[in-house]
Design a protein around this motif. Structure first.
Motif, PDB file in Angstrom:
ATOM      1  N   SER B  61       4.096  17.295  -4.099  1.00 43.79           N
ATOM      2  CA  SER B  61       2.675  17.066  -4.340  1.00 43.79           C
ATOM      3  C   SER B  61       2.532  15.829  -5.208  1.00 43.79           C
ATOM      4  O   SER B  61       3.519  15.238  -5.632  1.00 43.79           O
ATOM      5  N   GLY B  62       1.292  15.464  -5.477  1.00 46.76           N
ATOM      6  CA  GLY B  62       1.041  14.241  -6.212  1.00 46.76           C
ATOM      7  C   GLY B  62       1.131  13.058  -5.281  1.00 46.76           C
ATOM      8  O   GLY B  62       1.339  13.216  -4.078  1.00 46.76           O
ATOM      9  N   ARG B  63       0.962  11.869  -5.814  1.00 55.06           N
ATOM     10  CA  ARG B  63       1.060  10.723  -4.919  1.00 55.06           C
ATOM     11  C   ARG B  63       1.572   9.479  -5.626  1.00 55.06           C
ATOM     12  O   ARG B  63       1.600   9.394  -6.846  1.00 55.06           O
ATOM     13  N   VAL B  64       2.002   8.536  -4.796  1.00 55.98           N
ATOM     14  CA  VAL B  64       2.483   7.255  -5.277  1.00 55.98           C
ATOM     15  C   VAL B  64       1.523   6.203  -4.730  1.00 55.98           C
ATOM     16  O   VAL B  64       1.229   6.197  -3.532  1.00 55.98           O
ATOM     17  N   PRO B  70      -2.302   4.301  -1.354  1.00 58.35           N
ATOM     18  CA  PRO B  70      -1.293   5.377  -1.362  1.00 58.35           C
ATOM     19  C   PRO B  70      -0.099   5.001  -0.481  1.00 58.35           C
ATOM     20  O   PRO B  70      -0.266   4.369   0.559  1.00 58.35           O
ATOM     21  N   LEU B  71       1.073   5.427  -0.928  1.00 64.37           N
ATOM     22  CA  LEU B  71       2.328   5.072  -0.251  1.00 64.37           C
ATOM     23  C   LEU B  71       2.306   5.414   1.234  1.00 64.37           C
ATOM     24  O   LEU B  71       2.789   4.652   2.070  1.00 64.37           O
ATOM     25  N   ASP B  72       1.701   6.579   1.578  1.00 68.53           N
ATOM     26  CA  ASP B  72       1.795   7.006   2.980  1.00 68.53           C
ATOM     27  C   ASP B  72       0.848   6.237   3.904  1.00 68.53           C
ATOM     28  O   ASP B  72       0.864   6.443   5.105  1.00 68.53           O
ATOM     29  N   THR B  73       0.016   5.359   3.347  1.00 68.99           N
ATOM     30  CA  THR B  73      -0.808   4.530   4.226  1.00 68.99           C
ATOM     31  C   THR B  73      -0.141   3.181   4.513  1.00 68.99           C
ATOM     32  O   THR B  73      -0.651   2.390   5.296  1.00 68.99           O
ATOM     33  N   TRP B  74       0.994   2.948   3.865  1.00 68.09           N
ATOM     34  CA  TRP B  74       1.741   1.709   4.132  1.00 68.09           C
ATOM     35  C   TRP B  74       2.613   1.907   5.363  1.00 68.09           C
ATOM     36  O   TRP B  74       3.243   2.942   5.502  1.00 68.09           O
TER      37      TRP B  74
END
Lengths: 328, 270
Positions: B61-64, B70-74
């Motif tokens: 959980s949480g995010r970078v 956000p990391l997962d949109t890269w």
């Protein structure tokens, strides 16, 4: 790869391809019978050329290329110089498929029964590999699964030999698994060449990923490599090209292992730059071996797989002694 | 300290490995031109946190957030061009030439033979003092030389975010100092640097801020003077520490294992 050695490879493949077209068993191009036929029966000479010699030379080139590039891919993927395209189990699967065709006596039904059986075996072993290891398997799991699949096909092949309906059937099976390009036709080309071409084409796209993998999987991922896609394409590409190759020729060992080593130092050791030259080196080796097989015409026909093993095994010993000396 | 937008923000990050929570509610941010140290005992979750930020392991959980996104949109490639990760394991699979290893850092850009790539590789070799090694094969290098070559590799993409997992391990004192200088220079050129370190004095000198981790939690985050107090360091590492000052820099020397408190009862300190 450096220009000079690459040109030498291209020229060798071309030259051996031409020689392969000219050589027949015990009857070379320099034999008067061939020229007599060419002059007095050009139609027959054309048929012999197109339907016997050309398929043999084309398959020799394509099978050698597939084995060479397959070896370079597996060595790059595993970062292991002793890896071989047979490690994922599809060669064993293809061999088993053909053996099953022999066993149930379908081999006589059509000249394509054997290669089709081989392809079916390769396909089943690939599916089995992914079922055992899963799509998201680590490279290690994938290889262990490959070894298991290969062991299973080996066991079933032995079982077929054990229960063979007649000694002749057993002999046929053993003889086929030794690998040969004798009596292959245009039909074999139509069946196997597209698959080998697609497989090798897939594998040639993996150069950059393999280069990144030389720094380990974690670093490769942070360099943008999709590691699962790379593994999937590598395994599928090798299965397609090597599976198709084994289906038409039987098992030919050592070319996949040896070819990358012959070219690696000229490619700056880079696994990506080794791919195409490894394919060419594989084609050179196989065409050369197939010419030797035809020129040595004493006694029963020498099998291709026997020649490649006779040359390949000492090379493997040499490789191991170099690895021990830390020079690899 | 500047108030620039963080190049890298870690927000309430949790990471589970093998059913065990190894990083718990970790939050910190690294600004451009800043070098942040990640300090803590073995098994405190530093490497796991770094690997989660690099996208190598999934967070629970949480995010970078990198550069506000956000990391997962890269996309994989976008991230690879923006962020470099220097692994703790120093793997080089084949006997490549040093300059080729460094050039692997250009893979995300697909320009390994371009003038810009050559310039970046030359710059990275110079920054790590490995220019003389450029044509050597990696098998002929010492462990320390290999570490510097891999550091050069991570710089060859001119990353905006640099994650380095123990870049000074196995380096002799001179090259430890040189490696930290190299990271500082990368920060000076605008990179946000997050680095795992075990040498307390080196961390106190080279880092703008430090995050102290233990039991998967960040227990302090601030300037070395604020975060790396002698008491906290003794408690976190379970050692007695000597503290001094040399040339106006703090020196922290772990001296002997302490009897109390043990490391295990530190997990609850917040």
């Amino acid at each position: 790869m450096r220009r000079g050695p690459f040109h030498i490879l291209i020229v060798s493949v071309g030259a051996l391809f031409l020689v392969s077209l000219l050589v027949t068993r015990g009857l070379t191009a320099f034999d008067s019978a061939w020229w007599t036929m060419l002059v007095f029966e050009p139609g027959l000479a054309e048929t012999v050329f197109l339907e016997i010699r050309m398929p043999r030379a084309v398959l020799g080139l394509a099978v050698g290329f597939s084995l060479g590039i397959g070896g370079a891919i597996m060595q790059g993927l595993l970062r292991n110089p002793l890896a071989d395209p047979g490690i994922i189990g599809t060669s064993g699967g293809a061999a088993l498929g053909a053996v099953v065709v022999f066993y149930f006596g379908f081999a006589g039904a059509s000249p394509l029964a054997l290669p089709i059986g081989g392809l079916a075996g390769a396909a089943v072993s690939l599916v089995l590999l992914f079922v055992i290891a899963g799509w998201a398997a680590s490279t290690l799991t994938l290889i262990l699964a490959g070894i298991a699949v290969a062991a299973l096909s080996g066991a079933l092949t032995s079982l077929a030999l054990n229960l063979a309906p007649s000694p002749f059937a057993a002999f046929e099976i053993v003889s086929w698994t030794m690998g040969s390009l004798t009596d292959r036709s245009l039909d074999h080309i139509w069946l196997a060449l597209p698959l080998m071409a697609i497989g090798s084409g897939l594998l040639l796209t993996l150069g950059r990923s393999l280069d990144a993998l030389s720094l380990g999987e974690d670093t490769a991922v942070t360099l943008g490599v999709d590691i699962r896609r790379t593994r999937f394409l590598a395994v599928s590409g090798v299965a397609l090209s090597v599976g198709a190759a084994v289906s038409v020729t039987g098992v030919i060992g050592f070319i996949g292992l040896v070819a990358p080593h012959l070219v690696r130092r000229y490619s700056g050791q880079s696994p990506g730059a080794t791919l195409l030259p490894s394919g060419l080196a594989g084609a050179t080796l196989l065409l050369a071996a197939d010419i030797v097989v035809r020129l040595v015409s004493i006694g029963p026909e020498l099998k291709l797989g026997v020649i490649t093993a006779l040359v390949g095994a000492p090379f493997l010993l040499h490789l191991i002694s170099r690895t021990r000396a830390g020079g690899l | 300290m500047t108030t620039a937008v963080a190049a890298l923000a870690i927000e309430n990050l949790c990471v589970d490995l093998g059913g065990k929570r190894v990083v718990a509610n970790m939050s910190l941010e690294v600004r451009p031109e800043e070098c942040v140290g990640l300090i803590g005992p073995n098994g405190s979750g530093k490497s796991s946190a770094l690997r989660a930020v690099a996208g190598l392991i999934r967070s629970a959980s949480g995010r970078v957030v990198i550069d506000g996104r956000p990391l997962d949109t890269w996309s994989r490639m976008e991230r690879a061009r923006y962020l470099a990760y220097l692994a703790q394991e120093r793997v080089i699979g084949w006997d490549l030439a040093v300059k080729h290893v460094v050039a692997l850092g250009r893979i995300p850009f697909g320009d390994r033979n371009s003038a810009e790539a050559q310039a970046a590789v030359t710059e990275a070799l110079a920054a790590t003092g490995t220019t003389d090694l450029a044509d050597r094969s990696v098998q002929s290098l010492s462990g320390g030389e290999r570490a510097r070559v891999l550091l050069a590799r991570s710089l060859a993409g001119r990353p905006r975010v640099l994650l380095a997992d123990e870049p000074t391990a196995a380096l002799d004192p001179r090259y430890q100092l040189a490696a930290m200088r190299t990271l500082r220079e990368a920060a000076a050129r605008g990179a946000a640097v997050l680095v795992v370190l075990h040498d307390l004095t080196l961390a106190a000198r080279a880092c703008d801020r430090v995050a102290i981790m233990t039991g998967g939690r960040v227990v302090a985050f601030g300037s070395p003077a604020e975060a790396m107090t002698r008491e906290r360091m003794s408690q976190v590492f379970g050692v007695e520490i000597y503290e001094g000052t040399i040339e106006a820099n703090r020196v922290l020397v772990p001296w002997r294992e302490s009897k109390t408190p043990t490391r295990s009862n530190l997990q609850s300190m917040e």
